[in-house]
Design an enzyme around this catalytic site. Structure first.
Site, mmCIF file in Angstrom:
data_model
loop_
_atom_site.group_PDB
_atom_site.id
_atom_site.type_symbol
_atom_site.label_atom_id
_atom_site.label_comp_id
_atom_site.label_asym_id
_atom_site.label_seq_id
_atom_site.Cartn_x
_atom_site.Cartn_y
_atom_site.Cartn_z
ATOM 1 N N HIS B 224 0.876 95.138 -66.803
ATOM 2 C CA HIS B 224 0.464 94.637 -68.125
ATOM 3 C C HIS B 224 0.620 95.785 -69.140
ATOM 4 O O HIS B 224 1.725 96.075 -69.598
ATOM 5 C CB HIS B 224 -0.957 94.090 -68.023
ATOM 6 C CG HIS B 224 -1.467 93.341 -69.206
ATOM 7 N ND1 HIS B 224 -0.698 93.069 -70.304
ATOM 8 C CD2 HIS B 224 -2.699 92.786 -69.479
ATOM 9 C CE1 HIS B 224 -1.411 92.393 -71.186
ATOM 10 N NE2 HIS B 224 -2.635 92.209 -70.712
ATOM 11 N N HIS B 263 10.927 89.792 -69.920
ATOM 12 C CA HIS B 263 9.529 89.435 -70.181
ATOM 13 C C HIS B 263 9.311 88.029 -69.642
ATOM 14 O O HIS B 263 10.229 87.212 -69.642
ATOM 15 C CB HIS B 263 9.252 89.478 -71.696
ATOM 16 C CG HIS B 263 7.800 89.309 -72.053
ATOM 17 N ND1 HIS B 263 7.164 88.101 -72.053
ATOM 18 C CD2 HIS B 263 6.869 90.224 -72.434
ATOM 19 C CE1 HIS B 263 5.899 88.276 -72.417
ATOM 20 N NE2 HIS B 263 5.694 89.542 -72.650
ATOM 21 N N ASP B 320 7.645 96.593 -75.363
ATOM 22 C CA ASP B 320 7.431 97.941 -74.851
ATOM 23 C C ASP B 320 8.646 98.842 -75.034
ATOM 24 O O ASP B 320 8.548 100.059 -74.940
ATOM 25 C CB ASP B 320 7.100 97.882 -73.352
ATOM 26 C CG ASP B 320 5.898 96.988 -73.089
ATOM 27 O OD1 ASP B 320 4.869 97.200 -73.744
ATOM 28 O OD2 ASP B 320 6.004 96.075 -72.251
#
Lengths: 392, 392
Positions: B224, B263, B320
């Site tokens: 996460h 993702h 990210d």
């Protein structure tokens, strides 16, 4: 199969979200098993330490294994001096479950195992938490009452040592055994809310402490671990056996519940209530306060009858119903009822975290990541037009 | 509808478990909205404080409302001296996310609002947590480096003040704005794992701190919140632009992933990545380290092409991917990447906890309590016969 039913806003009630080898609850017939064993057998014939061994290592220990395991647990009871220092900075009126949640998270700071993602590290962390939960809570009760924490006594069993650290006195064997049975009965209960929270956190590959702190938070809610406190408050409010019937009627007139009667899962009496009731009776007699048990039985009788009469439904006692009066007569402070639940349930949480992360080692863990149905209607079905701050 | 699909062991992927008015994510077209507003508008035209207001109070503030709100937030930044004392007892090598989890739980000890179950109390606790997260983390970074924590400066905005407390110097306006945008982009994202954990805990009627501590635990997992750290470690390992292609091929040969690509939800580039990329470029240039952005773009290009070539699938950058190099060139320690995620996401968590407990005030909250499928086969399909300890 669980499919073909609406899932939205159901709290996932009745949906089987995962397979598990840890426990089974059949609420229709009141059957609970931990890794194959009936809870009645475990409660009446084994100790909490044996049950912890069963939950963690998937078998009942033999004498030698149990001795070694008890020694490991006893060796892990101690807290670091810096941990005690931190507890001493905490406001004395903090809620005990909040102290426990911060305590679990703080224990992580002292443990190099948090850096290792493995079944072994997770199992070690679980064992340390099981060993330290009673020490954390007993130390806190001492500190909030301006007393020095009492060091654990390695020669005492898990339940007896907790009572010793809480009071400073080695408890009577029967009393310690009553608590031991309570711990066995509360050790595990499938995917209850706190266990599900622990698994949810563990599914991101967060470590044992992070997951267990989540479970403690979940258990602190009044709909979950807070229920036996509500039962005791109710018994204290009723005060005497002759007031029971009026109380039940007034509650039902007001559309309110009777705490300790009814449960999401059970359609018969919770089998744990049947084991707790005789202990509550004996404990009340021991301390010259038989009234709490007597009020409880009268409340069970009247509650069931009046529910049946008025609503045509059967209602059943749950695990919180007789544990309340039992803990109270054992001298446990009311706000420690839920922490005792946690001292038991940490064993189930630990087993579930390990299962979530490492069961079926070949399989990649699946991170819990549901979706939601967006019902925001702030600008009708369209997105809102952005208005600069100056023009709002 | 979500029904008629197997739910067992799916991590609830693709199942809509609840309605929510807070945000919507459409991964097919890369659209994210917070309470009706497009994330691009919010990131480019408003501040984190405005977005927090929107998330908590369901409207964009006007100038007067915003000023009052900023003042309230600034007034809540300070930590109790006993809280700082507790932080000073913590081992210096503790993981920052573990410090944050214990910190959240400890903040509860200082707040009388934990005893009140109401929308107002929950909203106040949410605001306090949003205000204090940067202070807790900056204080910890100072303490672990043997420096005294820096008091917050009320005249600085939320992002600027965090950087000030971290370094002791008022940051450049552009740098502060970059962080501000990052906070907006990470503020909210529907029922991600940490938000779901917070809601799960809140559903038992546990208070805001208990629920948020669970979310912090969930975010600490490497699947996460840990992902942007993995991205930066990867960039550092690659080291220069000419090594990118070999790296991608070697990873795919070994059956491994490229961190930051792919993702669970998006089937196009994450819209947040497109806002982060130009900031990463500028920030790298500012500090004379353009290579991390350059390696990132090359990695994106080569990664996408080689994935397509070898597997025939399109793969997309996630949030990210460019936040890693941006935080790194801003001088944020690697192990503070995930805490910064938390400093943003606490605003979404707070909104979700309030929604879980108080949305549709007439409705009783539904406690999340799924079931599991028991697959323990310890004694075949039967329960195990209990063997006394002496005979095992």
């Amino acid at each position: 199969m669980d499919e073909c039913r609406p899932i939205l806003n159901t709290g996932l009630r009745g949906f089987k979200v995962a397979t598990s080898r840890i426990s089974d609850v059949n609420g229709d017939i009141g059957k609970i098993i931990y890794r194959g064993y009936l809870i009645q057998d475990l409660a009446q014939k084994s100790s909490f330490e044996e049950v912890v061994y069963l939950l963690l290592y998937e078998k009942m220990p033999n004498k030698e294994e149990l001795n070694a395991f008890e020694a490991r647990l006893a060796a892990e009871r101690q807290l670091a001096p810096e941990f005690i220092d931190a507890l001493k900075t905490r406001p004395k009126d903090a809620l005990p479950m909040d102290i426990l949640q911060s305590g679990v998270a703080m224990l992580a700071h002292h443990d190099p195992d948090v850096r290792e993602l493995s079944n072994e590290a997770s199992s070690r962390m679980g064992l340390k938490l099981i060993a330290k939960f009673p020490t954390v809570m007993a130390a806190w009760d001492r500190i909030r009452n301006n007393k020095e924490p009492v060091d654990p006594l390695p020669e005492l069993g898990h339940a007896a040592n907790f009572l010793y650290m809480l009071t400073g006195e080695v408890p009577d064997e029967e009393v310690a055994r009553f608590l031991d049975v309570c711990l066995v009965l509360h050790a595990e209960h499938t995917f209850n809310a706190s266990t599900f929270a622990a698994r949810e956190v563990a599914s991101t590959r967060a470590h044992m402490y992070a997951a267990v702190a989540a479970a403690v938070g979940s258990l602190s809610g009044e709909l979950h671990g807070g229920a036996n406190v509500r039962v005791m408050e109710m018994l204290l409010k009723i005060g005497s056996i002759d007031k029971v019937e009026d109380y039940v009627k007034a509650q039902l007139d007001a559309g309110k519940v009777i705490f300790g009667l009814g449960h999401a899962v059970y359609k018969v009496d919770d089998p744990r209530a049947h084991i707790l009731a005789p202990m509550s009776k004996k404990m009340g007699e021991r301390v010259g306060q038989p009234q709490w048990f007597d009020i409880s039985t009268e409340l069970e009788k009247k509650g069931k009858a009046i529910f049946k009469e008025r609503k045509g439904i059967d209602i059943f006692t749950n695990v919180d119903f007789y544990s309340a009066s039992l803990y109270y007569t054992m001298g446990i402070p009311l706000d420690f009822f839920t922490p005792i639940f946690a001292i038991a349930r940490i064993s189930g949480w630990a087993a579930h975290v390990i299962e979530e992360q490492y069961a079926g080692a070949a399989e990649k863990p699946v991170l819990y990541r549901p979706e939601s149905e967006y019902v925001g209607d702030y600008c009708g079905p369209e997105t809102c037009e952005f208005v600069p701050l100056e023009d709002r």
